[in-house]
Design a protein around this motif. Structure first.
Motif, mmCIF file in Angstrom:
data_model
loop_
_atom_site.group_PDB
_atom_site.id
_atom_site.type_symbol
_atom_site.label_atom_id
_atom_site.label_comp_id
_atom_site.label_asym_id
_atom_site.label_seq_id
_atom_site.Cartn_x
_atom_site.Cartn_y
_atom_site.Cartn_z
ATOM 1 N N ALA C 80 2.260 5.863 -17.560
ATOM 2 C CA ALA C 80 3.736 5.441 -17.989
ATOM 3 C C ALA C 80 3.818 3.845 -17.959
ATOM 4 C CB ALA C 80 4.668 6.174 -17.206
ATOM 5 N N PHE C 81 4.492 3.371 -18.830
ATOM 6 C CA PHE C 81 4.698 1.904 -18.597
ATOM 7 C C PHE C 81 6.205 1.601 -18.494
ATOM 8 C CE2 PHE C 81 1.806 2.891 -22.255
ATOM 9 C CZ PHE C 81 0.704 2.474 -21.484
ATOM 10 N N GLN C 82 6.439 0.303 -17.920
ATOM 11 C CA GLN C 82 7.464 -0.142 -17.407
ATOM 12 C C GLN C 82 7.569 -1.765 -18.041
ATOM 13 O OE1 GLN C 82 8.771 -0.177 -13.213
ATOM 14 N NE2 GLN C 82 9.847 -2.088 -13.553
ATOM 15 N N LEU C 83 8.628 -2.048 -18.798
ATOM 16 C CA LEU C 83 8.525 -3.419 -19.311
ATOM 17 C C LEU C 83 9.768 -4.024 -18.901
ATOM 18 C CD1 LEU C 83 6.870 -5.357 -20.935
ATOM 19 C CD2 LEU C 83 8.319 -4.512 -22.890
ATOM 20 N N ASP C 84 9.990 -4.776 -18.063
ATOM 21 C CA ASP C 84 10.881 -5.486 -17.592
ATOM 22 C C ASP C 84 10.962 -7.016 -17.688
ATOM 23 O OD1 ASP C 84 9.267 -6.133 -15.497
ATOM 24 O OD2 ASP C 84 10.538 -5.184 -13.929
ATOM 25 N N GLN C 85 11.656 -7.819 -17.165
ATOM 26 C CA GLN C 85 11.578 -9.335 -17.357
ATOM 27 C C GLN C 85 10.390 -10.013 -16.816
ATOM 28 O OE1 GLN C 85 14.066 -7.672 -16.435
ATOM 29 N NE2 GLN C 85 16.067 -8.598 -16.793
ATOM 30 N N LEU C 86 10.004 -9.309 -15.656
ATOM 31 C CA LEU C 86 8.708 -9.900 -14.971
ATOM 32 C C LEU C 86 7.402 -9.578 -16.099
ATOM 33 C CD1 LEU C 86 7.441 -11.284 -12.792
ATOM 34 C CD2 LEU C 86 7.416 -9.309 -11.508
ATOM 35 N N SER C 87 7.235 -8.355 -16.562
ATOM 36 C CA SER C 87 6.143 -8.042 -17.327
ATOM 37 C C SER C 87 6.293 -8.670 -18.599
ATOM 38 C CB SER C 87 6.213 -6.369 -17.436
ATOM 39 O OG SER C 87 6.325 -5.994 -16.305
ATOM 40 N N VAL C 258 -6.573 -15.003 -13.445
ATOM 41 C CA VAL C 258 -6.555 -15.169 -11.825
ATOM 42 C C VAL C 258 -5.152 -15.242 -11.306
ATOM 43 C CG1 VAL C 258 -8.723 -16.285 -11.762
ATOM 44 C CG2 VAL C 258 -6.863 -17.345 -12.670
ATOM 45 N N THR C 259 -3.965 -15.036 -12.161
ATOM 46 C CA THR C 259 -2.780 -15.099 -11.789
ATOM 47 C C THR C 259 -2.346 -13.686 -11.593
ATOM 48 O OG1 THR C 259 -1.845 -15.009 -14.053
ATOM 49 C CG2 THR C 259 -2.346 -17.061 -13.070
ATOM 50 N N ALA C 260 -3.070 -12.718 -11.745
ATOM 51 C CA ALA C 260 -2.880 -11.455 -11.489
ATOM 52 C C ALA C 260 -2.276 -11.109 -9.982
ATOM 53 C CB ALA C 260 -3.829 -10.233 -11.797
ATOM 54 N N GLY C 261 -2.824 -11.872 -9.050
ATOM 55 C CA GLY C 261 -2.480 -11.747 -7.602
ATOM 56 C C GLY C 261 -1.144 -12.275 -7.541
ATOM 57 N N VAL C 262 -0.748 -13.179 -8.130
ATOM 58 C CA VAL C 262 0.804 -13.641 -8.060
ATOM 59 C C VAL C 262 1.478 -12.549 -8.609
ATOM 60 C CG1 VAL C 262 2.200 -15.539 -8.633
ATOM 61 C CG2 VAL C 262 -0.084 -16.028 -8.367
ATOM 62 N N TYR C 263 1.183 -11.977 -9.671
ATOM 63 C CA TYR C 263 2.123 -10.824 -10.296
ATOM 64 C C TYR C 263 2.160 -9.766 -9.359
ATOM 65 C CZ TYR C 263 3.240 -6.783 -12.939
ATOM 66 O OH TYR C 263 3.886 -5.700 -13.416
ATOM 67 N N LEU C 264 1.001 -9.494 -8.571
ATOM 68 C CA LEU C 264 1.287 -8.185 -7.393
ATOM 69 C C LEU C 264 2.037 -8.578 -6.457
ATOM 70 C CD1 LEU C 264 -0.274 -5.386 -6.919
ATOM 71 C CD2 LEU C 264 -1.914 -6.780 -5.548
ATOM 72 N N THR C 266 4.569 -10.804 -6.375
ATOM 73 C CA THR C 266 5.903 -10.647 -6.941
ATOM 74 C C THR C 266 6.475 -9.431 -7.113
ATOM 75 O OG1 THR C 266 5.232 -12.818 -7.842
ATOM 76 C CG2 THR C 266 7.412 -12.008 -8.410
ATOM 77 N N ARG C 267 5.769 -8.753 -7.878
ATOM 78 C CA ARG C 267 6.039 -7.180 -8.412
ATOM 79 C C ARG C 267 6.382 -6.612 -6.937
ATOM 80 N NH1 ARG C 267 8.454 -5.231 -11.905
ATOM 81 N NH2 ARG C 267 7.095 -5.555 -13.679
ATOM 82 N N SER C 268 5.559 -6.706 -6.028
ATOM 83 C CA SER C 268 5.798 -6.058 -4.636
ATOM 84 C C SER C 268 6.853 -6.843 -3.674
ATOM 85 C CB SER C 268 4.399 -5.714 -3.952
ATOM 86 O OG SER C 268 3.459 -5.371 -4.931
ATOM 87 N N GLY C 269 7.578 -7.558 -4.274
ATOM 88 C CA GLY C 269 8.468 -8.509 -3.432
ATOM 89 C C GLY C 269 9.241 -7.506 -2.329
ATOM 90 N N ALA C 270 9.791 -6.483 -2.729
ATOM 91 C CA ALA C 270 10.503 -5.815 -1.817
ATOM 92 C C ALA C 270 9.846 -5.437 -0.471
ATOM 93 C CB ALA C 270 10.849 -4.435 -2.554
ATOM 94 N N VAL C 330 10.671 -16.764 -8.171
ATOM 95 C CA VAL C 330 10.853 -17.301 -9.578
ATOM 96 C C VAL C 330 10.139 -18.371 -10.022
ATOM 97 C CG1 VAL C 330 12.797 -18.142 -11.078
ATOM 98 C CG2 VAL C 330 13.273 -16.255 -9.715
ATOM 99 N N PHE C 331 10.054 -19.392 -8.902
ATOM 100 C CA PHE C 331 9.344 -20.486 -9.169
ATOM 101 C C PHE C 331 7.837 -20.217 -9.197
ATOM 102 C CE2 PHE C 331 12.994 -22.022 -7.223
ATOM 103 C CZ PHE C 331 13.751 -22.539 -8.380
ATOM 104 N N ALA C 332 7.185 -19.385 -8.496
ATOM 105 C CA ALA C 332 5.893 -18.768 -8.665
ATOM 106 C C ALA C 332 5.439 -18.534 -10.008
ATOM 107 C CB ALA C 332 5.602 -17.783 -7.448
ATOM 108 N N ILE C 333 6.375 -17.700 -10.725
ATOM 109 C CA ILE C 333 6.178 -17.257 -11.749
ATOM 110 C C ILE C 333 6.331 -18.480 -13.052
ATOM 111 C CG2 ILE C 333 6.928 -15.414 -13.716
ATOM 112 C CD1 ILE C 333 5.623 -14.442 -11.276
ATOM 113 N N MET C 334 7.327 -19.228 -12.744
ATOM 114 C CA MET C 334 7.513 -20.270 -13.696
ATOM 115 C C MET C 334 6.299 -21.177 -13.603
ATOM 116 S SD MET C 334 10.765 -22.560 -13.978
ATOM 117 C CE MET C 334 10.729 -24.315 -13.544
ATOM 118 N N HIS C 335 5.767 -21.482 -12.633
ATOM 119 C CA HIS C 335 4.620 -22.241 -12.416
ATOM 120 C C HIS C 335 3.503 -21.623 -12.880
ATOM 121 C CE1 HIS C 335 2.173 -25.677 -11.021
ATOM 122 N NE2 HIS C 335 1.472 -24.925 -10.352
ATOM 123 N N LEU C 336 3.307 -20.461 -12.789
ATOM 124 C CA LEU C 336 2.372 -19.722 -13.401
ATOM 125 C C LEU C 336 2.279 -19.763 -15.048
ATOM 126 C CD1 LEU C 336 1.728 -16.166 -12.213
ATOM 127 C CD2 LEU C 336 1.376 -16.548 -14.681
#
Lengths: 99, 544, 648
Positions: C80-87, C258-264, C266-270, C330-336
């Motif tokens: 199943a897929f989830q497409l939100d702003q981050l994705s 290599v930025t997948a780690g940042v995604y992970l 950020t995604r698991s922020g909670a 947010v800035f992590a993703i922006m820099h990414l």
């Protein structure tokens, strides 16, 4: 005469026979020693029969004689065959049955 | 009386074996086709069995058949399958046609030997090809019967009988590529065959004692002894049959020992590398993908169903041995110089996972373990058969003799890589799902063991990639330059296996549906529930 | 619209399948097919983006459930897929940069006879990376996670006939696998804690469980991120990964994978928000890596390896920002995203330089190239200005924000992190200026060094067919290569400003990641000024060392630190001694043990039985009289035993 003396004689004869079987090399002598042992047994049987007053021992003695006769027939035949093929009657020469 | 489908599935290859053996010596090609035909017929029958099997049914065993056999000892000819059995029957029937096809030329007389037609004049009985395929089909028949038997004695008979054809397959049809000269090859081969036989016979004899013990126990309590799984289960449920703790443990050990040899579990594993190394690649597949599965299957069905309490008692030790198998097998695979022995040690590592899943006693673990049996069968078949094609081209099993194959035979290298990736459980291919289920199932009850076992996935990557790097990449080595790529027959073997790996990696539902009810039943027999999560999310959502 | 999500993955996957299985028939047009499908994925991404913009900002997440993947009792995993702003951000970056790099590769790989396969692998990578970012549960993410690892393995080792490439590929996969162990343990922990590993339920339920569990999950996720994103201590593979073709380095080892780690993270922020200890570990890893990578980048003479060090360092910034919690996500993703533009541009520029220089990679043998490759020079220059954070360009906005956020963390920690980030900025300015000066300015050192030194082997083997011993004739690359570079240069220049004006990017991501301003001990202006100040210092230092003086063609021996940095700060030596050697000894001794001990016990039993029977056999000597003795002896023993029994 005390029948127990016959038992001593039987034991003596058996020992002589056994010693002969173990010590002599000549097959004929070994054979005769076996006969000596068998007859020592016979003597013991008969003595026991006399001592205990029943006939079981004598019956056994007859059996032993039959066995001894049969043994002489087969045993002598074997010895003759070995002597013919190997020109020797020594039991130590017939030592092929080993690994 | 319905059509005896399971008997038919087992008899088809047996008849095939006789038919193949009857083919005249000169007509080798005919013999091969007859063997393929019968193995395909078996596959069709097994497919029918899979379709007829109803996963939602309440009966513990389906497609049952029951006839008296040795009435005096309560031995019956009883067949029946649960979801696990039917899937494994399917796996066996599926793999054998590929084994036959892959071994197409393995039993041909060596090139340069006089033609078979003239041979038949001089030695009328000399026909290795017929023998090879007949033996393979015999093994298949016996394996299917062991999966389908529901009578302990009947199972025992086939469990042991399959050693005979296997012995001749290992000893009689070795890998010609292995050694310096014929003499050495023959010595090593007969060593491997005898070792295989002795290990498995030793296990089998101990099991025989336990089988007799079981009979004595049932005879004591029930009046007349029985070997029927269902009768024993019913008698236990109703309390008629009670086995004292010590007896149960002894009987369990007797059974488990035999299965641990067959599976193989560390430290009873050393026969496998020899047997797989010396036999031809298709026979190696037959050993590890089919015959060994009887061992793990029997742990699940016989150890757990007959002796639930003893199984729980022995669990800690078995789990530790399984973890040792995983790491030990993987580390030894890294250290191998021989391609086939490497795959053998990898299999030992994988069997460790299967046993871990069975004895973790969670539904994820056991479903994963069963799925693992299927997936391992397919992935090892793919890897080993391609390795066999590779070895037959170069005539050497040593990794050091290869290099740069990727450049000369890209399709071969590609399929080899996919087989390897399946072996290291890459997500997207089937083995990943089963391995992950086993790990999750173990972790939820024994976190420490789960974590240690997870290290195995790094080691798996290590041995697969080192093997691939040394054989396939780098500059082209001497002796490899003119290596032909996969031929049509070989592609026919490899492509369906790879397709299956991908399919089951993406959509394993058809198999898990079959397995799941049987696993739940097993868990209810051993009376274990899955550990509950700390914060079940369903509850959280319900609270909102 | 939601049904389109699956096609994002399906299009490149289809391309990979067709190209890899299609055979030689596709050799002529296969690369265009691959490019087309990458572009198709981008178009779908844009369509979905437009659709998403139409929604209210809190209802932008889209879901698509395809089928139940692993249904086992008590265990449910879905495709199943989830497409939100981050994705969405990632989808656009991946497909956009991915398409550009496909186009670039058409020219770059023109002379390679395995070009079709190259495009197949690239498509496979895109599919896996997209799956990674649009999966709606951790297990499906894991599939993408390993999928990109596989694609990376195949592409690093694309020139497999070179042993160094094959080794680098293997190393990358293995190091990543160590990280993957972290991810799979994290998933198992989630399963035992929450009974599921779907993003939504897990992230909502973090408040319900103890901090210990969450810290454990967080640390395991960090391990995974370290592997994939080349963070200390699992960073050693990235430098070697430069063995792959340059477009691969640009796409996979700079902009996306290599930025997948940042995604992970950020995604698991909670999870991290509720586990401060894990967050501390994250910022520590980020801070250490950002300095580590920068130091390595200063010492490398290989242009791609210098850029790789820089990538490591920049991802260190992102990880640092992600570890700051809601202040930084947010800035992590922006820099990414901005990094995706300028670093991809820099790599493509490097590839273009190598293309024109007979695949020479040693910067000491470049020099003065700006005259010969004007477009490459300008685009590379813009990327350079962006990465060092020249005011007004992309990197300035994103990096400045991260430094600000680091100070805003507060307390001693904030000062340390902020200081580290500032120091990193100075070093970045230094090493990037060095790259720039060595490559495009100064004297034309390549004229002196027509022949290549043997210890610097080419990364591009095609060179051998192009007459490598001739003096290079630097020339501009073909259009298919320059156009992507120009597009990326635009991104490097304007993306940062576009995102920052009116805090657009913050508002875009805030519904997913949350945002918090923190309270900085320094004002925004102070931070910006100090950033610019350290930038000037860094550039000046580099100018003093490499701009004013002529650069020796053979690298001087250098200080101890330089030499260590050239060897990746001895990480490889450590790995070699401890892991490789140790592992070799372990496996070798285990092989011995298996043969001698485990097998030996069994063989020993057999041998001792054999030996015993050999001894016993001697008793059968064939002499009738000795048999008679044993018979008499036996009889005597029996009689004695009988009498003894009587007596007792």
């Amino acid at each position: 005469m005390n029948p127990i003396n016959y038992l001593y004689l039987a034991a003596l004869l058996f020992t002589i026979g056994a010693a002969g079987v173990l010590l002599r090399r000549n097959a004929i002598v070994v054979f005769m020693c076996i006969e000596l042992m068998l007859n020592a047994c016979n003597l013991a049987f008969v003595s026991f029969s006399r001592m205990h007053g029943n006939l079981d021992g004598q019956i056994m003695a007859f059996f032993t004689m039959v066995v001894a006769a049969a043994e002489v027939v087969i045993g002598l035949a074997i010895i003759v065959m070995i002597f013919r093929s190997r020109h020797s009657a020594s039991v130590d020469d017939a030592s092929l049955m080993k690994l | 009386m319905s059509f005896p489908l399971l008997t038919a599935t087992a008899v088809a290859p047996a008849v095939g074996a006789v038919a193949v053996a009857a083919v005249p010596a000169a007509q080798r090609t005919l013999a091969k086709w007859v063997a393929l035909l019968f193995s395909l017929a078996t596959l069709v029958l097994a497919a029918v069995a899979l379709v007829r099997f109803d996963p939602d049914s309440e009966d513990p065993y389906q497609l049952t058949e029951s006839h008296a056999w040795i009435a005096d000892f309560g031995v019956r000819y009883e067949l029946g399958v649960d979801g696990i059995g039917v899937v494994l029957v399917g796996l066996t029937a599926l793999l054998v046609p590929f084994v036959v096809l892959a071994g197409w030329h393995d039993a041909d007389p060596p090139a340069g030997a006089p033609d078979a037609a003239t041979q038949s004049v001089t030695h009328g009985r000399w026909r290795p090809t017929q023998g090879f395929f007949a033996l393979i089909l015999m093994v298949e028949a016996m394996v299917i019967l062991s999966f389908a038997a529901t009578d302990v004695f009947l199972f025992y008979v086939f469990f042991e009988a399959m050693l005979i054809p296997m012995y001749f397959l290992i000893g009689g049809f070795g890998d010609r590529a292995g050694h310096k000269n014929e003499q050495e090859t023959a010595t090593q081969r007969s060593y491997a065959a005898v070792k295989f036989l002795l290990y498995n016979l030793a296990g089998g004899l101990i099991m025989l004692a336990a089988v007799i013990g079981l009979y004595a126990v049932t005879a004591d309590d029930l009046g007349s002894g029985t070997f029927s799984l269902q009768q024993i289960a019913e008698a236990r449920a109703s309390g008629e049959l009670s086995i004292s703790t010590n007896t149960e443990r002894l009987l369990f050990l007797g059974f488990f020992f035999a299965f641990a040899v067959k599976a193989p579990l560390w430290p009873l594993h050393t026969w496998l590398p020899n047997a797989m190394g010396e036999s031809t690649a298709p026979v190696a597949v037959l050993i590890t993908a089919v015959v060994d599965k009887v061992g793990t299957f029997a742990m699940l069905r016989y150890c757990l169903h007959l002796f639930p309490e003893a199984s729980k008692w022995a669990t800690p030790v078995i789990l530790v041995l399984a973890v040792i198998s995983i790491l030990y097998g993987a580390l030894l695979a890294v250290g191998q110089r021989d391609i086939k022995r490497l795959v053998a040690y990898a299999s030992i590592s994988h069997f460790g996972f299967i046993i871990l899943g069975i004895f973790a006693m969670t539904s994820q673990g056991q479903s994963g373990a069963t799925l693992y049996m299927v997936n391992h069968g397919i992935s090892t078949a793919a890897l080993m058969l391609v390795a066999g094609f590779l070895i037959s081209r170069r005539g050497s099993r040593l990794i050091a003799d290869y290099g740069g194959v990727q450049k000369v035979a890209p399709v071969l290298a590609g399929t080899f890589l996919i087989g390897g990736l399946a072996t290291l459980s890459l997500p997207g291919l089937a083995p990943f799902i089963s391995e992950f289920l086993v790990l999750v199932g173990t972790f939820s009850r024994y976190p420490a063991i789960g974590i240690i076992a997870t290290v195995g996935i790094v080691l798996a990557a290590l041995y697969v990639l080192v093997l691939y790097q040394r054989t396939m990449t780098g500059p082209v080595k001497a002796g490899v330059e003119n290596m032909p790529d996969l031929r049509a027959r070989e592609l026919t073997v490899v492509v369906p296996l790879i397709a299956l790996l991908v399919f089951l990696g993406v959509y394993p539902k058809p198999v898990t549906e079959m397995i799941d009810p049987a696993v739940d039943r097993t868990l209810s027999v051993v009376d274990k529930q899955d550990p509950k999560p700390d914060v079940p999310v369903q509850d959280v959502e319900a609270a909102k | 619209m939601e049904n389109l999500i699956g096609w994002l993955v399906a299009a490149p996957l289809l391309g990979a399948a067709v190209l890899l299985c299609g055979g030689k028939r596709l050799d002529r047009l296969g690369h265009w097919l691959g490019t087309l499908l990458a572009a198709a994925s981008f178009v779908i991404g844009v369509l979905l983006f437009v659709d998403m913009l139409g929604e209210d900002e809190h209802h932008r997440a889209m879901h698509q459930h395809l089928f139940s993947w692993i249904p086992v009792s008590g265990f449910q995993a879905d495709v199943a897929f989830q497409l939100d702003q981050l994705s969405m951000t990632f989808v656009l970056l991946i497909t956009g940069v991915g398409t550009l790099i496909h186009i670039y590769s058409v020219g770059y790989m023109e002379h390679d006879d395995r070009r079709r396969r190259f495009f197949g692998y690239l498509n496979l990578f895109l599919a896996a990376m997209l799956l990674l970012v649009i999966a709606d549960n951790y297990l499906l993410l894991y599939v993408g996670w390993e999928g990109v690892g596989l694609a990376s393995y195949l592409l690093i080792g694309f020139w497999q006939h070179k042993p160094s490439a094959a080794t680098a590929a293997k190393k990358a996969f293995l190091v990543n696998r160590v990280g993957d162990v972290g991810l799979s343990i994290a998933i198992m922990l989630m399963f035992t804690t929450f009974g599921t590993f779907t993003f939504g339920p897990v992230l909502e339920a973090t408040g319900e469980t103890g901090e210990g569990k969450l810290t454990a999950i967080g640390l395991m996720l960090l391990l995974a991120a370290c592997g994939k994103s080349a963070q200390v201590p699992l960073q050693s593979w990235l430098g070697d990964a430069m063995e792959g073709p340059t477009p691969v380095s640009a796409l996979i080892h700079a902009a996306t994978m290599v930025t997948a780690g940042v995604y992970l993270i950020t995604r698991s922020g909670a999870i991290f928000n509720a586990a401060p200890d894990a967050q501390t570990a994250v910022v520590a890893v980020g801070a250490v890596t950002l300095i580590f990578g920068a130091i390595v980048g200063c010492a490398k003479d290989d242009i791609k390896k210098a850029l790789a060090g820089s990538t490591m360092s920049q991802i260190g910034y992102m990880i640092l920002a992600a570890g700051l919690g809601p202040i930084g996500y947010v800035f992590a993703i922006m820099h990414l995203v901005t990094h995706g533009f300028f670093k991809a541009g820099l790599f493509l520029g490097a590839g273009s330089v190598m293309h024109g220089m007979n695949d020479e990679v040693d910067m000491r043998k470049y020099g003065g190239l700006r005259k010969y490759m004007p477009i490459t020079f300008i685009t590379f220059g813009l990327g350079y200005l962006a990465i060092i954070g020249f005011p007004g360009l992309s990197g300035f906005f994103s990096k400045d924000k991260i430094i600000e956020a680091a100070f805003a963390k507060g307390g001693t920690e904030g000062w340390i992190l902020g200081g580290t980030a500032l120091l990193g900025a100075a070093i970045t300015a230094y090493y990037m200026t060095r790259v720039m000066l060595l490559t495009f300015f100064g004297e034309e050192r390549w004229r002196k060094t027509a022949t290549r030194s043997p210890e610097a082997p080419s990364a591009e083997p095609a060179a051998e067919t192009r007459g490598e011993h001739a003096e290079p004739h630097p020339h501009e690359s073909p259009k298919s290569m320059t156009i992507p570079m120009i597009v990326l240069a635009f991104g490097s220049v304007f993306a940062g400003g576009l995102f920052s004006v009116g805090d657009r990017f913050v508002h875009w991501l805030e519904p997913v990641t949350g945002h918090d301003h923190g309270d900085s001990p320094l004002s925004a202006t102070t931070v910006t000024l100090s950033t610019v100040a350290v930038l000037v210092v860094g550039v000046a230092l580099a100018w003093a060392q490499y701009g004013r003086k002529p650069v020796p063609v053979v690298a001087p021996r250098g200080s101890l630190l330089t030499r260590a940095a050239r060897r990746d700060l001895l990480q490889d030596d450590f790995n070699h001694v401890v892991l490789v050697r140790g592992g070799e000894h372990l496996t070798r001794s285990l092989v011995y043990v298996d043969h001698k001990l485990v097998d030996g016990v069994v063989n020993g039993t057999a041998a001792s039985v054999g030996g015993l029977s050999g001894r016993l056999r001697r008793l059968q000597n064939g002499y009738a009289r000795s048999y008679a003795v044993s018979m008499f002896g036996g009889t005597a023993v029996l009689i004695a035993a009988t009498l003894l029994m009587r007596a007792v």
